[in-house]
Design an enzyme around this catalytic site. Structure first.
Site, mmCIF file in Angstrom:
data_model
loop_
_atom_site.group_PDB
_atom_site.id
_atom_site.type_symbol
_atom_site.label_atom_id
_atom_site.label_comp_id
_atom_site.label_asym_id
_atom_site.label_seq_id
_atom_site.Cartn_x
_atom_site.Cartn_y
_atom_site.Cartn_z
ATOM 1 N N HIS A 77 48.647 32.361 35.457
ATOM 2 C CA HIS A 77 48.430 32.410 34.015
ATOM 3 C C HIS A 77 48.988 31.195 33.288
ATOM 4 O O HIS A 77 48.477 30.816 32.247
ATOM 5 C CB HIS A 77 48.877 33.762 33.460
ATOM 6 C CG HIS A 77 47.932 34.805 33.952
ATOM 7 N ND1 HIS A 77 48.115 35.414 35.175
ATOM 8 C CD2 HIS A 77 46.752 35.234 33.472
ATOM 9 C CE1 HIS A 77 47.085 36.205 35.389
ATOM 10 N NE2 HIS A 77 46.243 36.123 34.376
ATOM 11 N N GLU A 93 36.494 42.334 40.998
ATOM 12 C CA GLU A 93 37.509 41.410 41.527
ATOM 13 C C GLU A 93 38.152 41.965 42.796
ATOM 14 O O GLU A 93 39.047 41.359 43.358
ATOM 15 C CB GLU A 93 38.560 41.083 40.451
ATOM 16 C CG GLU A 93 39.118 42.279 39.716
ATOM 17 C CD GLU A 93 40.007 41.910 38.526
ATOM 18 O OE1 GLU A 93 40.306 40.734 38.315
ATOM 19 O OE2 GLU A 93 40.417 42.835 37.802
ATOM 20 N N ASP A 98 40.930 36.889 41.090
ATOM 21 C CA ASP A 98 41.411 37.950 41.968
ATOM 22 C C ASP A 98 40.451 38.191 43.120
ATOM 23 O O ASP A 98 40.884 38.536 44.219
ATOM 24 C CB ASP A 98 41.632 39.242 41.169
ATOM 25 C CG ASP A 98 42.956 39.199 40.430
ATOM 26 O OD1 ASP A 98 43.961 38.842 41.078
ATOM 27 O OD2 ASP A 98 42.983 39.482 39.229
ATOM 28 N N CYS A 120 33.794 35.716 34.706
ATOM 29 C CA CYS A 120 34.822 35.346 33.724
ATOM 30 C C CYS A 120 36.086 34.812 34.393
ATOM 31 O O CYS A 120 37.043 34.475 33.716
ATOM 32 C CB CYS A 120 35.163 36.511 32.817
ATOM 33 S SG CYS A 120 35.898 37.890 33.699
HETATM 34 C C1 PEP Z 1 40.161 37.159 37.435
HETATM 35 O O1 PEP Z 1 40.843 37.791 38.230
HETATM 36 O O2 PEP Z 1 39.291 36.334 37.773
HETATM 37 C C2 PEP Z 1 40.337 37.349 35.996
HETATM 38 C C3 PEP Z 1 39.508 36.827 35.123
HETATM 39 O O3 PEP Z 1 41.429 38.069 35.600
HETATM 40 P P1 PEP Z 1 42.938 37.509 35.566
HETATM 41 O O4 PEP Z 1 42.881 36.058 35.900
HETATM 42 O O5 PEP Z 1 43.432 37.764 34.198
HETATM 43 O O6 PEP Z 1 43.578 38.340 36.613
HETATM 44 MG MG MG Z 2 41.975 39.502 37.540
#
Ligand code: PEP
Ligand code: MG
Length: 574
Positions: free
Chosen positions: A190, A432, A456, A503
């Site tokens: 993140h 995911e 993920d 996404c």
């Molecule tokens: C992902 O896992 O691709 C996703 C968009 O969620 P995050 O990165 O917030 O886990």
């Molecule tokens: Mg994710």
């Protein structure tokens, strides 16, 4: 010295290192002989004066930078510092009970924190976080540790840290952070996602950074080629200043595409949507350039606070975002906590493998009140726009049915209370976890839409912890297996006539969108920083060309082959 790192947010920066180590107070019960009371009372006064000076400096710096809202927080901290009742209690503990000042400060602040935590009024409860901040400040000064705070940096610096929590990055003063360098974290951590959305160059996975670098040391961060240069000489500085200019000029050229309609060279429209974090005004600025929100990471609303956000607070935030996008869809992802994302306002179980544990939807099932509050808030806000609710970490059809039952229950509650919500709210899932990707044919019957979370999906499909710097070489988003899996998902959702999007970070990647379009994807969601670049890529592609890329990569043997092939084939569009 040159150290390699993982360039997760492109850019070049030259500046001084700012070593960030969050202070963790350690206090032990201790007393002194009564005759020393006046000495310790004087020390307490000195600590308080130093704290006042620090707070006034930060406040003035924020006021000067035109951020009166943040400045007010620090004014409130000064008020706490000079609160008469607390001050009297602390003086009594030192002067009469002979407690060491740190122990006295700890005891008294904790007493008031306990009282305020029980208040019914949200505004009073929120003061708890401020009390904790002031307490930590006083104890840090007592311990002789200098001030470190990413929200109020004095001058532009390169922030160097072992790791940054999402709450650190969410509150950092972006105008003062030239670049980020951390020892851990990969491209989909993140910290990386926020760095990209703030367009701050970031080099993660720089092992030994905290040990090898010193505060104030001169650095060059090359977050294009993945290099950190310490104590550069004049020639290196000149070279990198000119590279920095060239990079900025290239970005300027890419930016021309920001307002373009995303359409392939042979006339097929692709929807480009936005990934939102905290839904700050800067992020919402991007609404003009996109077809909706493909991912609203609502967990950022829960971060950096002592209490869970109330239903009312959430309604206000969701309404604001929905209103900003009008008829365009806003995909609100329900709370995705666990894994690398922690909350101050929620005690999480300690787990050996948090990414495989009680994360996201599972945690919401485990804490039904939290889930219910969010769903009620989302439904109530739905009257203001086009709401799509999306569940993260879905592994089975049972998960989908259980989550839908929660929504049904929340709707029934609102009906009983006579509270309106839109009848058109769509319900969807993130894909995911490989088990649900392989069930895409049946999942598509059960939901209104889906979005592939490639960050993920890659972690779970390749069995690689996305946060562990020691295994980044195994974390391969270009793994041919990823394109095979995604190809199956897109095919099934297209067949069912249900919207399907990507996404995860691959949706706004430099190369991958071309393959995704070739696989049949017509919606991509990404951080604002990737929108212009992706639109540029789309505008140069034709569908047959994209389909050829998709066919080829699914037959390749390794991620490396895929990357080389795409870099070569798409060179004219980058
Ligand atoms: C992902 O896992 O691709 C996703 C968009 O969620 P995050 O990165 O917030 O886990
Ligand atoms: Mg994710």
């Amino acid at each position: 010295m040159m150290i390699k790192g993982n360039p997760v947010s492109e850019g070049i920066a030259l500046g001084e290192a700012y070593l960030y180590v969050p202070f963790v107070p350690q206090v032990e019960q201790s007393e002194f002989p009564p005759e020393e009371a006046s000495r310790y009372l004087e020390q307490y006064d000195r600590i308080r004066e130093t704290a006042r000076t620090e707070l006034e400096d930060i406040r003035d710096c924020l006021t000067g930078a035109g951020d009166p809202d943040k400045a007010r927080i620090f004014t409130a901290h000064i008020d706490i510092l000079f609160d008469a009742a607390m001050d009297e209690d602390i003086r009594e503990c030192i002067g009469e009970d002979c407690m060491m000042p740190d122990w006295a400060i700890h005891k008294v602040f904790e007493k008031y924190i306990r009282i305020l935590s029980k208040a019914k009024d949200d505004l009073i409860r929120e003061r708890v976080a401020d009390l904790r901040d002031v307490k930590t400040r006083l104890l840090r000064i007592w311990a002789g540790v200098p001030e470190k705070n990413l929200a109020a940096l004095e001058k532009p610096v390169v922030v160097v840290a072992h790791d940054l929590f999402p709450s650190d990055t969410a509150t950092l003063d972006r105008s003062k952070v030239l670049a980020l360098v951390t020892e851990v974290g990969g491209a989909t951590s993140h910290s990386a996602i926020i760095a990209r959305s703030y367009e701050i160059p970031a080099l993660l996975g720089v092992s030994g950074a905290m040990e090898n670098l010193s505060h104030g040391q001169s650095l060059i961060v090359d977050a294009v080629d993945g290099l950190l240069i310490t104590d550069p000489d004049e020639d290196q500085k000149r070279e990198y200043e000119s590279r920095k200019k060239a990079f900025a000029a290239h970005m300027e050229q890419v930016r021309q595409y920001l307002s373009a309609q995303p359409r392939t060279a042979d006339g097929v429209d692709i929807e480009v949507e936005l990934n939102l974090g905290a839904a700050s005004p800067q992020e919402l600025e991007g609404s003009r350039y996109v077809d909706g929100v493909g991912l609203f990471r609502t967990e950022f609303i829960y971060m950096g606070r002592e209490q869970l956000p109330t239903e009312e607070e959430q309604v206000e935030i969701y309404k604001k975002v929905l209103a900003q996008f009008g008829d365009r869809p806003v995909t609100l992802r329900t709370l995705d906590i666990g894994g690398d994302k922690k909350l101050d306002c929620m005690e999480l179980p300690r787990e050996e493998n948090p990414f495989l544990g009680n994360r996201a939807l599972r945690l919401c099932f485990h804490k039904p009140e939290v889930f219910r509050t969010q769903l009620r808030a989302a439904l109530r806000a739905s009257v203001c726009g086009n709401l799509w609710i999306m569940f993260p970490m879905v592994g089975s059809m049972d998960d989908i049915r259980r989550a839908k039952a929660f929504v049904k229950e929340a709707k029934a509650e609102l009906d009983a209370e006579g509270v309106p919500y839109s009848p058109n709210v769509k319900l969807g899932i993130m894909i995911e976890i490989p088990s649900i990707a392989l069930m895409a044919d049946l999942a598509a019957q059960e939901v209104d839409f889906a979005s592939i979370g490639t960050n993920d999906l890659c972690q779970y499909a390749t069995a690689v912890d996305r946060m562990n710097p020691d295994v980044t070489q195994y974390y391969q988003p270009y793994h041919p297996a990823m394109f095979r899996l995604m190809g199956y998902v897109v095919e099934q959702f297209n067949k069912a006539g249900k919207p399907i999007c990507v996404c995860g970070e691959l949706g706004g990647d430099k190369l991958a969108p071309a393959v995704l379009i070739g696989l049949g994807m017509r919606r991509l969601s990404m951080g604002l920083a990737s929108v212009a670049r992706t639109k540029k890529l789309i505008s140069g592609l034709t569908i047959p060309r994209a389909e050829e890329l998709a066919t080829q990569v699914r037959q390749m043997a390794t991620a490396h082959e895929v990357e080389e092939y795409l870099t070569r084939e798409l060179a004219d569009l980058l």
